[in-house]
Write a protein that holds these residues in place. Structure first.
Motif, PDB file in Angstrom:
ATOM      1  N   ALA A  29       0.834  -1.209   0.000  1.00 26.36           N
ATOM      2  CA  ALA A  29       0.000   0.000   0.000  1.00 26.36           C
ATOM      3  C   ALA A  29       0.868   1.259   0.000  1.00 26.36           C
ATOM      4  N   ASN A  42       2.359   2.062  -3.327  1.00 33.82           N
ATOM      5  CA  ASN A  42       1.356   2.554  -4.266  1.00 33.82           C
ATOM      6  C   ASN A  42       0.685   3.830  -3.766  1.00 33.82           C
ATOM      7  N   ASN A  55      -0.847   4.522  -1.154  1.00 30.79           N
ATOM      8  CA  ASN A  55      -2.090   4.363  -0.405  1.00 30.79           C
ATOM      9  C   ASN A  55      -1.726   4.368   1.084  1.00 30.79           C
ATOM     10  N   TYR A  56      -1.381   5.562   1.563  1.00 34.33           N
ATOM     11  CA  TYR A  56      -0.815   5.669   2.910  1.00 34.33           C
ATOM     12  C   TYR A  56      -1.823   5.347   4.003  1.00 34.33           C
ATOM     13  N   GLU A  57      -3.096   5.693   3.788  1.00 37.69           N
ATOM     14  CA  GLU A  57      -4.105   5.382   4.801  1.00 37.69           C
ATOM     15  C   GLU A  57      -4.225   3.871   4.996  1.00 37.69           C
ATOM     16  N   SER A  58      -4.201   3.128   3.886  1.00 40.17           N
ATOM     17  CA  SER A  58      -4.289   1.672   3.981  1.00 40.17           C
ATOM     18  C   SER A  58      -3.039   1.097   4.646  1.00 40.17           C
ATOM     19  N   LEU A  95       1.312  11.320   3.986  1.00 35.57           N
ATOM     20  CA  LEU A  95      -0.107  11.623   3.824  1.00 35.57           C
ATOM     21  C   LEU A  95      -0.365  13.103   4.022  1.00 35.57           C
ATOM     22  N   SER A  98       3.351   2.631 -10.156  1.00 35.03           N
ATOM     23  CA  SER A  98       3.807   1.506  -9.345  1.00 35.03           C
ATOM     24  C   SER A  98       5.304   1.632  -9.101  1.00 35.03           C
TER      25      SER A  98
END
Length: 416
Positions: A243, A246, A248-251, A283, A386
């Protein structure tokens, strides 16, 4: 080395014993000569007494002249035999202690000189200096290969040892031998069954083998692991890293926070908190490393275990880079696992820019940049967002960069 010196001592003692043995024997003979002198004098006294008795018997008529002569000859013969034996003992000379002393000193001196000057004394001295660390001359790759060979021998000797197979699987991941790691974890599962703590590492090996990208097969193993243990640290760590890569820091934060709630005692909670902090920073900064120069003061207190990197784009390929593309900067160990020990995500629009890689940019509890002396730096501009380079992406590399240094990394290659 103790056995070596014990052997030297035994051989020296045998040689000295050979030198001193004749001296001790002659000393014993000298002691016997003193006793022989006493016996000789006693025999003479007995002869004189017996002769006087015969003369008395002859004078008083108890024996005739012929008998007297026969008895006298018999006495003389006995005396001659006894005195010959004692004279032989008395002929031994007193031994001199000077000769064995000279021989002993000569033996030790010649042997010592021969070993020191003509033997391997200097080689032994060199070996003795490094004896505290028998592997001091080996580089990390050689140490890793030696460790793998030892672990492979262990599983060959006892193929039913699940713990040995489990350790070997993790060692294969560290050595970037992902195919072998997958087989090792499959072997463990054939022995003890499929459990999350085995499925997670297997999925991690498959993830790196696939160029740090998820696919349906890896995702299926991940789901199987979470069904067995929803808080499995290895599985959640993999999902968090994917994550993060990619953006997707919250995930990523969510997965890592779940690890903190795990009852497992082998979790490095401080490192997990550091990774969460790094993700939150990205984030808040919208995916870019804002004001990296201000961070340079923080790692300075860590003893120089940082790398300051100025990232630039070569003029000849600037037209191939879009300002909206993502730029990933990785620091990987020079030898060992391919897993990054530090990572930063930037925007092409920010180039040229300077980034400080330190332990706060680590992605794994067990893999931090401060544990190494050198790292390889890789910067990629990915059109698809990616972290793994694909054809058409732009790439720059610097190998064997010393920690504590300030370097410039130029992105100058188009991935074919």
């Amino acid at each position: 080395m103790t056995t070596f010196w014990f052997g030297i001592a035994v051989l020296t003692a045998l040689a000295l014993f050979t030198i001193w043995l004749p001296f001790w024997r002659r000393q014993k003979a000298l002691a016997a000569a003193s006793d022989a002198q006493v016996r000789k004098q006693t025999n003479l006294n007995l002869f004189n007494e017996r002769l006087k008795e015969l003369e008395t018997d002859l004078a008083e008529g108890r024996i005739n002249e012929q008998e007297f002569e026969e008895f006298k000859k018999e006495l003389q013969l006995n005396l001659l035999q006894n005195t010959d034996q004692e004279d032989h003992v008395l002929s031994a000379k007193k031994p001199s202690i000077l000769w064995p002393i000279i021989m002993s000193v000569a033996l030790v001196a010649v042997a010592g000189y021969t070993y020191y000057d003509l033997g391997r004394y200097s080689d032994w001295q060199t070996a003795r200096v490094g004896n505290d660390d028998p592997h001091s001359g080996m580089n990390p790759e050689q140490l890793m290969q030696m460790r793998l060979a030892q672990m492979e021998q262990a599983v060959q000797a006892d193929p039913s040892n699940s713990q040995a197979w489990f350790s070997l699987g993790h060692a294969y991941i560290s050595a970037s031998q992902y195919n072998k790691a997958i087989k090792a974890f499959d072997q463990v599962m054939s022995l003890v069954g499929e459990h999350a703590e085995l499925l997670g590492p297997k999925a991690t090996a498959m993830y790196y083998l696939n160029g740090q990208q998820m696919n349906p097969e890896i995702q299926a193993i991940v789901e199987q692991a979470l069904a067995d243990d929803s808080k499995d640290p290895s599985t959640r760590l993999l999902l968090g890293m994917d994550a993060f890569f990619n953006a997707n820091y919250e995930s990523a934060i969510e997965h890592w926070e779940i690890i903190l709630t795990s009852p497992r005692q082998d979790v490095d909670r401080q490192a997990i908190l550091g990774a969460i902090s790094q993700a939150r920073m990205h984030l808040e900064q919208g995916g870019a490393m804002a004001e990296p120069q201000a961070e340079a003061a923080q790692p300075a207190a860590a003893g120089g275990k940082t790398v300051t990197v100025t990232v630039e784009l070569a003029d000849e390929i600037k037209a191939k880079a879009n300002t909206g593309d993502s730029l990933f900067l990785f620091a990987r160990p020079v030898s060992g696992p391919a897993m990054p020990v530090a990572v930063a995500r930037l925007n092409v629009a920010d180039l040229p820019t300077q980034v400080v890689l330190d332990d706060t940019t680590a992605m794994s509890p067990d893999m931090v940049i401060s544990a190494h002396n050198q790292v390889n730096l890789i910067a990629t501009i990915n059109h698809d967002g990616s972290p793994a380079p694909t054809p058409g992406d732009l790439l720059g590399e610097l190998n064997a960069v010393d920690l504590g240094s300030n370097v410039t990394l130029v992105i100058d290659t188009v991935v074919e």
